[in-house]
Design a protein around this motif. Sequence first.
Motif, short mmCIF file in Angstrom:
data_model
loop_
_atom_site.label_atom_id
_atom_site.label_comp_id
_atom_site.label_asym_id
_atom_site.label_seq_id
_atom_site.Cartn_x
_atom_site.Cartn_y
_atom_site.Cartn_z
N PRO A 1 33.24 50.79 50.29
CA PRO A 1 32.08 50.07 49.73
C PRO A 1 31.98 50.26 48.21
CG PRO A 1 31.45 51.16 51.77
CD PRO A 1 32.83 51.64 51.44
N GLU A 2 32.33 51.44 47.74
CA GLU A 2 32.27 51.71 46.29
C GLU A 2 33.30 50.86 45.54
OE1 GLU A 2 30.48 54.78 48.61
OE2 GLU A 2 32.57 54.07 48.64
N GLU A 3 34.50 50.73 46.11
CA GLU A 3 35.54 49.92 45.47
C GLU A 3 35.14 48.44 45.47
OE1 GLU A 3 39.70 52.31 46.28
OE2 GLU A 3 38.82 51.17 47.94
N ILE A 4 34.52 47.99 46.54
CA ILE A 4 34.08 46.59 46.60
C ILE A 4 33.05 46.31 45.52
CG2 ILE A 4 32.83 44.89 48.00
CD1 ILE A 4 34.13 46.15 50.46
N GLU A 5 32.13 47.24 45.31
CA GLU A 5 31.12 47.05 44.26
C GLU A 5 31.76 47.03 42.87
OE1 GLU A 5 27.96 46.21 44.66
OE2 GLU A 5 28.52 46.09 46.78
N LEU A 6 32.77 47.87 42.66
CA LEU A 6 33.48 47.87 41.38
C LEU A 6 34.16 46.52 41.15
CD1 LEU A 6 35.19 51.41 41.34
CD2 LEU A 6 33.39 50.60 39.82
N LEU A 7 34.78 45.99 42.21
CA LEU A 7 35.47 44.71 42.09
C LEU A 7 34.49 43.58 41.80
CD1 LEU A 7 38.05 44.96 45.02
CD2 LEU A 7 38.54 45.00 42.57
N LYS A 8 33.36 43.60 42.48
CA LYS A 8 32.35 42.55 42.26
C LYS A 8 31.83 42.59 40.83
CE LYS A 8 30.51 41.97 46.95
NZ LYS A 8 29.33 42.15 47.83
N ALA A 9 31.57 43.78 40.34
CA ALA A 9 31.02 43.92 38.99
C ALA A 9 31.98 43.39 37.93
CB ALA A 9 30.68 45.38 38.71
N GLU A 10 33.29 43.58 38.18
CA GLU A 10 34.30 43.14 37.21
C GLU A 10 34.66 41.66 37.40
OE1 GLU A 10 36.88 43.37 34.02
OE2 GLU A 10 35.46 44.90 34.73
N ALA A 11 34.72 41.22 38.64
CA ALA A 11 35.26 39.89 38.95
C ALA A 11 34.48 38.74 38.34
CB ALA A 11 35.33 39.71 40.47
N PHE A 12 33.19 38.91 38.19
CA PHE A 12 32.36 37.79 37.75
C PHE A 12 31.88 37.92 36.30
CE2 PHE A 12 31.76 38.00 42.44
CZ PHE A 12 32.53 36.88 42.74
N LYS A 13 32.57 38.73 35.53
CA LYS A 13 32.26 38.83 34.11
C LYS A 13 32.64 37.52 33.41
CE LYS A 13 32.70 43.85 33.45
NZ LYS A 13 33.46 44.92 32.76
N ARG B 1 45.60 42.94 38.62
CA ARG B 1 44.98 43.05 37.29
C ARG B 1 43.48 43.29 37.40
NH1 ARG B 1 48.81 38.88 35.90
NH2 ARG B 1 47.25 37.26 36.21
N LEU B 2 42.84 42.61 38.34
CA LEU B 2 41.40 42.77 38.55
C LEU B 2 41.07 44.20 38.98
CD1 LEU B 2 38.51 41.63 38.80
CD2 LEU B 2 39.09 40.95 41.15
N GLN B 3 41.85 44.73 39.91
CA GLN B 3 41.61 46.10 40.38
C GLN B 3 41.76 47.10 39.23
OE1 GLN B 3 43.26 47.20 44.43
NE2 GLN B 3 44.28 45.23 44.17
N THR B 4 42.79 46.92 38.43
CA THR B 4 43.02 47.82 37.30
C THR B 4 41.86 47.76 36.32
OG1 THR B 4 45.42 47.59 37.51
CG2 THR B 4 44.57 48.39 35.41
N ALA B 5 41.40 46.55 36.00
CA ALA B 5 40.29 46.38 35.07
C ALA B 5 38.99 46.96 35.64
CB ALA B 5 40.10 44.91 34.75
N GLU C 1 47.62 54.29 41.51
CA GLU C 1 48.16 54.75 42.79
C GLU C 1 47.30 54.31 43.97
OE1 GLU C 1 45.66 58.10 41.03
OE2 GLU C 1 47.14 56.62 40.34
N GLU C 2 46.12 53.77 43.71
CA GLU C 2 45.22 53.33 44.78
C GLU C 2 45.08 51.81 44.84
OE1 GLU C 2 41.50 55.41 44.64
OE2 GLU C 2 42.45 57.36 44.27
N LEU C 3 45.88 51.09 44.06
CA LEU C 3 45.83 49.64 44.10
C LEU C 3 46.28 49.14 45.47
CD1 LEU C 3 47.32 48.63 40.61
CD2 LEU C 3 44.92 48.96 41.25
N LYS C 4 45.62 48.10 45.94
CA LYS C 4 45.91 47.58 47.28
C LYS C 4 46.28 46.11 47.20
CE LYS C 4 42.39 50.70 49.18
NZ LYS C 4 41.99 51.23 47.87
N GLY C 5 47.06 45.66 48.19
CA GLY C 5 47.44 44.26 48.26
C GLY C 5 46.33 43.40 48.83
N LEU C 6 46.55 42.10 48.84
CA LEU C 6 45.55 41.16 49.34
C LEU C 6 45.27 41.37 50.83
CD1 LEU C 6 46.79 37.95 47.50
CD2 LEU C 6 44.59 39.08 47.16
N HIS C 7 46.27 41.87 51.56
CA HIS C 7 46.09 42.07 53.00
C HIS C 7 45.02 43.13 53.29
CE1 HIS C 7 47.76 40.38 56.63
NE2 HIS C 7 47.72 41.56 57.22
#
Length: 281
Positions: free
Chosen positions: A66-78, A203-207, A213-219
């Motif tokens: 859940p924490e990673e999802i929130e990080l992605l949401k915060a970055e994705a819609f900048k 790139r989104l995950q990194t940003a 080492e914790e980057l994940k694929g689309l699957h």
Amino acid sequence: MLSGKSYSTCKKAYLLLSEFYRYLEREDLIDKNPMLNVEMIKKANYLSAQGIENKPQNELVTVFSPEEIELLKAEAFKRFGNGKPLYKQSAVYFLMLNTGLRRGEVCGLLNSDIDLEHRVLHVRRAVKEYYRRDGMDRAKGQETKVGPPKSATSVRDVPLNDTAIEMINRLREEIYLGEDSPLIPNEKGDFIKPINLLRRFYRLQTAAGIPEEELKGLHALRHTFATTLINGIKQPDGTIKSLTVKQVADLLGHTTTEITELYYVKKDSTKLEGLTDAFNL
């Protein structure tokens, strides 16, 4: 020859050889299929011989916390100062997270496949990438083809929750080329290549601050969707709402429930009436 290879690679080689010699025997080119005397090694024994722990498949599934999802949401819609999105078509990742679509399936979606009035999308095709071949050898580069999904059961209807509908609207606000055009077109208006979608996702995950080492694929988005539906989400009244393994298998387009059970853990839950309506990720 297969030392150091994965068990699935070993199994594919075994099946390929079995079929090859079966063909030779059927055509009377050999007297007897030698593979009849060769047993496929058990997975536990294969991994043990290579010093690898035989973990249950569901322990190998990668999911977003859940924490990673929130990080992605915060970055994705900048957005840039002029209001334009910082990331192209970033809403697609949260559409995948809320529908469990494979990357080829989401790339193959046409606008006409989506029925917002009835809150459903129709999976009818997938974009697939193949390595080019020069005879028996792999050539440089890949080619893209649009065709049927992975299996007959992959042709399916997927219900849309509120978040999925919001993501579709975001994608259409960003670019919409008509009902017969892809939901997420490339610069030329054609189907986008899954590999390009994956590169953007990294790139989104990194940003967003997720370590390399914790980057994940689309699957992993599909895994997160399925795991959440089966394990359930706690509701405001304290109950846990979840889906049955059969319901999740149907949503994912799995051929059998055995595939779903192999990957995802089932816990005690209450019956969910509205399918994915309670699961907005």
